[in-house]
Design an enzyme around this catalytic site. Structure first.
Site, PDB file in Angstrom:
ATOM      1  N   GLU A 253      -8.300   6.194   9.708  1.00  0.00           N
ATOM      2  CA  GLU A 253      -8.880   6.824  10.894  1.00  0.00           C
ATOM      3  C   GLU A 253      -8.008   8.009  11.331  1.00  0.00           C
ATOM      4  OE1 GLU A 253      -8.361   3.587  10.375  1.00  0.00           O
ATOM      5  OE2 GLU A 253      -9.828   2.353  11.452  1.00  0.00           O
TER       6      GLU A 253
ATOM      7  N   LYS B  55     -11.480   3.954   1.095  1.00  0.00           N
ATOM      8  CA  LYS B  55     -10.402   3.381   0.284  1.00  0.00           C
ATOM      9  C   LYS B  55     -11.065   2.501  -0.763  1.00  0.00           C
ATOM     10  CE  LYS B  55      -6.527   1.897   2.067  1.00  0.00           C
ATOM     11  NZ  LYS B  55      -5.463   1.098   2.721  1.00  0.00           N
TER      12      LYS B  55
ATOM     13  N   GLU C  51       0.824  -1.212   0.000  1.00  0.00           N
ATOM     14  CA  GLU C  51       0.000   0.000   0.000  1.00  0.00           C
ATOM     15  C   GLU C  51       0.855   1.256   0.000  1.00  0.00           C
ATOM     16  OE1 GLU C  51      -4.053  -0.825   2.291  1.00  0.00           O
ATOM     17  OE2 GLU C  51      -2.295  -1.341   3.506  1.00  0.00           O
TER      18      GLU C  51
END
Length: 117
Positions: A72, A99, A21
């Site tokens: 978050e 996402k 990622e």
């Protein structure tokens, strides 16, 4: 009382806990709501009496460019920046970050977090 809402801001970022990622990245969709009294702006047609949505977009874009492990945490940073920008006017802020195509072992369109303050 009224709200400014920016819907479906589409940005690319490198957020997540997985190694890939941080290198491959992902697309994100962000929605923000800011509630405040914009009565004076509405009767006087005066930008200085409201919150400029161009500035709100810039805050989101800048925060999205700073990598985070958790969306978050990213949502919290966006709320803090928005409140710092116009603390005296704002009564309520809500951020939703999704996402798109998360790296899961299944068929999931998106994963979202919603934070309000």
């Amino acid at each position: 009382m009224g709200k400014i809402v920016l819907e479906n801001i589409k940005l690319f970022g490198f957020h997540g806990c997985m190694t890939e990622e941080k290198y491959v990245g992902s697309y994100y969709t962000i929605n923000i709501e800011v509630e405040f009294d914009f009565y004076q702006a509405s009767i006087n047609d005066d930008l200085s009496k409201t919150i400029n949505y161009v500035d709100l977009y810039s805050i989101v874009k800048e925060e999205m460019s700073i990598n985070a492990k958790l969306i978050e945490h990213l949502a919290q940073r966006i709320i803090k920046r928005i409140k710092k920008y116009q603390k005296s006017l704002i009564k309520y802020t809500k951020v939703k970050i999704c996402k798109e195509n998360p790296p899961l072992q299944g068929n999931v369109d998106r994963v979202c977090v919603i934070l309000d303050d």
